[in-house]
Design a protein around this motif. Structure first.
Motif, short mmCIF file in Angstrom:
data_model
loop_
_atom_site.label_atom_id
_atom_site.label_comp_id
_atom_site.label_asym_id
_atom_site.label_seq_id
_atom_site.Cartn_x
_atom_site.Cartn_y
_atom_site.Cartn_z
N VAL A 147 0.83 -1.21 0.00
CA VAL A 147 0.00 0.00 0.00
C VAL A 147 0.87 1.27 0.00
O VAL A 147 0.61 2.18 -0.80
CB VAL A 147 -0.98 -0.02 1.19
N LEU A 150 2.30 1.66 -3.45
CA LEU A 150 1.25 2.04 -4.39
C LEU A 150 0.95 3.53 -4.30
O LEU A 150 0.83 4.22 -5.32
CB LEU A 150 -0.02 1.23 -4.09
N THR A 169 -4.42 11.25 -5.80
CA THR A 169 -4.81 9.86 -5.57
C THR A 169 -3.85 9.16 -4.62
O THR A 169 -4.26 8.33 -3.81
CB THR A 169 -4.87 9.12 -6.92
N LEU A 173 -4.73 6.95 -1.37
CA LEU A 173 -4.37 5.53 -1.31
C LEU A 173 -3.44 5.19 -0.15
O LEU A 173 -3.22 4.01 0.14
CB LEU A 173 -3.68 5.11 -2.62
N LEU A 183 -14.05 -1.86 -1.65
CA LEU A 183 -13.67 -0.84 -2.62
C LEU A 183 -14.92 -0.44 -3.40
O LEU A 183 -15.59 -1.30 -3.99
CB LEU A 183 -12.61 -1.40 -3.58
N ALA A 211 -7.97 -3.25 -13.28
CA ALA A 211 -7.41 -2.33 -12.29
C ALA A 211 -8.08 -2.52 -10.93
O ALA A 211 -7.41 -2.52 -9.88
CB ALA A 211 -7.58 -0.88 -12.76
N LEU A 215 -6.24 -3.54 -7.37
CA LEU A 215 -6.36 -2.72 -6.16
C LEU A 215 -6.91 -3.55 -4.99
O LEU A 215 -6.42 -3.45 -3.86
CB LEU A 215 -7.28 -1.53 -6.41
N VAL A 218 -4.11 -5.70 -3.60
CA VAL A 218 -3.11 -4.97 -2.82
C VAL A 218 -3.63 -4.67 -1.41
O VAL A 218 -2.91 -4.79 -0.42
CB VAL A 218 -2.72 -3.66 -3.54
N TYR A 219 -4.90 -4.29 -1.32
CA TYR A 219 -5.49 -3.93 -0.02
C TYR A 219 -6.06 -5.12 0.74
O TYR A 219 -6.49 -4.98 1.88
CB TYR A 219 -6.60 -2.88 -0.22
N VAL A 295 -9.83 4.96 -11.48
CA VAL A 295 -9.44 3.55 -11.46
C VAL A 295 -8.84 3.14 -12.80
O VAL A 295 -7.82 2.44 -12.85
CB VAL A 295 -10.68 2.67 -11.14
N LEU A 298 -5.37 4.53 -12.95
CA LEU A 298 -4.50 3.73 -12.09
C LEU A 298 -4.08 2.45 -12.80
O LEU A 298 -2.92 2.01 -12.72
CB LEU A 298 -5.22 3.39 -10.78
#
Length: 462
Positions: A147, A150, A169, A173, A183, A211, A215, A218-219, A295, A298
């Protein structure tokens, strides 16, 4: 009034099969309803059936802003230097949004520019395009992607919120002390005329889904929900088809077909049932909220190594050639208007008619938050009636999605009474303008609240 009143979304403007399309949605929004809001004539059909197109750039000079809000990047190029598309032209330290060349060419000036939707001129790097669109080598994020990494990568790739606010952003993030379990992707585009996000979802749904899945990974988020109004059937179909290719739990959910369904507190309520109190961040209720175009951007950065150097702009209103055009950041507005061919010499609206503004400078350029240019005409934008005394009809209270009392707020504003503004929850106002739209006395409610936030609330005299 900005638009003809009373404002009704004509029944015939809904897609004929929208009741059937509701079967796409994974759950009902019946238990997540919010009060207020208004129905607007959309005028979406002027531009939502035309594919996104581009413009030739030879002989153009683009002016790429170095500043986004409080973030000011230091230029790292010199006049006369040749640059490639995507090359870093401005950088900085912590919390600074980097700037990138939006086309290949030669740096001809480092000077101010006027963003179309901004109040003040901003420092910028001016680049004479060579028309070749030669890209710099792609730059990918570190692996494994955490995170913090990112967030830093998003700042260095120039990403800001493309839904209108332009908040960096990377800061959004950045890690939070609050655990996230969802999300939310904002696919609402409830402003009349604007269709740039609609076309993006129609044509690039697979990139958006890819995307979103990354995300979520990652989270460690297990639920992704895309909120979209049912008046975008082709975008819904494209997203549903793209979801087949992912093993992540990503769902498309129906939003109420009324303005301002895309307002952040309302979106959170619609998609989760959770209440985002004024002044609280979405992370405090366990969600991360991003606009669908953000998004997508990203995804271009994470999966293709491309910084944010362009955006899609809707051209609509009284024009000969409406549509959506993907343009480099910094392109002169005059170039876009030449492509749109406005009828007459009326004002140009930047952004939607509810929350946008009239173009103030003919030399302005496209910024990362310029969503649309609308040529105004008296038939599409009827002149606002003269202001009259309030008749106590209470309509402003009925339509306020934040359950505020606009008339009391206006009174506090006119008294310049900060304590009373606080009591009436000025900061909870999302400036959607629904109150101004329905006011039969044409009171400048939204404009007064916006002005109050920028002056009285901050202790600044206008």
């Amino acid at each position: 009034m900005l638009l003809a009143t009373p404002l009704r979304f004509a029944r015939g403007m809904l897609p004929a099969n929208w009741h059937q399309l509701s079967s796409f949605f994974s759950r009902s929004t019946a238990n997540t309803a919010w009060r207020g809001g208004i129905k607007l004539v959309g005028h979406k059909q002027l531009s939502n059936q035309l594919p996104i197109r581009t413009l030739p750039l030879a002989d153009q000079v683009v002016a790429v802003p170095l500043q986004h809000g409080r973030s000011l990047a230091e230029p790292c190029v010199r006049i006369g230097q040749r640059v490639l598309k995507g090359e870093v032209i401005g950088h900085g330290g912590t919390a600074i949004v980097w700037a990138h060349a939006s086309t290949s060419g030669t740096v001809v000036a480092i000077d101010a520019c006027h963003p179309a939707d901004g109040d003040q001129p901003l420092p910028a790097v001016h680049i004479a395009a060579d028309g070749q669109e030669r890209w710099a080598p792609p730059r990918f994020p570190p692996h494994p992607l955490t995170v913090p990494a990112l967030a830093e990568f998003a700042l260095q790739m120039g990403l800001v919120g493309l839904g209108g606010a332009g908040f960096p952003t990377g800061i959004k993030l950045a890690g939070t002390a609050h655990p996230l379990d969802m999300l939310l992707i904002n696919g609402a585009e409830c402003e009349p005329f604007l269709t740039c996000d609609d076309r993006l979802m129609q044509e690039r749904a697979a990139d958006i889904v890819a995307a979103a899945a990354l995300l979520a990974k990652v989270y460690g988020i297990t639920q992704v929900r895309i909120g979209i109004e049912p008046n975008k059937p082709q975008a819904m179909t494209a997203l549903q088809q793209a979801l087949v290719s992912t093993d992540r739990r990503i769902e498309v959910h129906a939003l109420p077909l009324r303005y301002p369904a895309g307002g952040q507190p309302l979106l959170v309520k619609s998609l989760t049932g959770r209440t985002l109190a004024p002044g609280r961040l979405p992370a405090e209720v366990g969600v991360l909220v991003l606009n669908v175009a953000t998004v997508y951007a990203l995804g271009r950065a994470l999966l293709h190594g491309e910084p944010l150097v362009s955006r899609i702009v809707t051209l609509s209103g009284a024009v000969t050639s409406p549509g959506n055009i993907e343009v480099p950041i910094g392109l002169p507005i005059s170039t876009l208007l030449a492509a749109a061919q406005p009828h007459g010499t009326g004002d140009i609206q930047v952004g939607g008619p509810m929350m946008g503004r009239v173009l103030a400078n003919s030399a302005a350029v496209v910024s990362k938050t310029t969503s649309g240019l609308l040529a105004r005409s008296e038939s599409l934008f009827p002149p606002r009636a003269a202001t009259r005394p309030c008749i106590r009809c209470n309509r402003c209270v009925d339509v306020c999605p934040m359950a505020l009392r606009p008339l009391q707020l206006l009174s506090a504003y006119e008294q310049e009474n900060r304590a009373l503004l606080q009591q009436e929850k000025l900061t909870a106002c999302i400036e959607c303008g629904a109150c101004s739209q329905v006011c039969p006395s044409s009171l400048p409610l939204r404009d007064s609240f916006r002005h109050a936030k920028r002056t009285i609330w901050l202790g600044v005299r206008a």
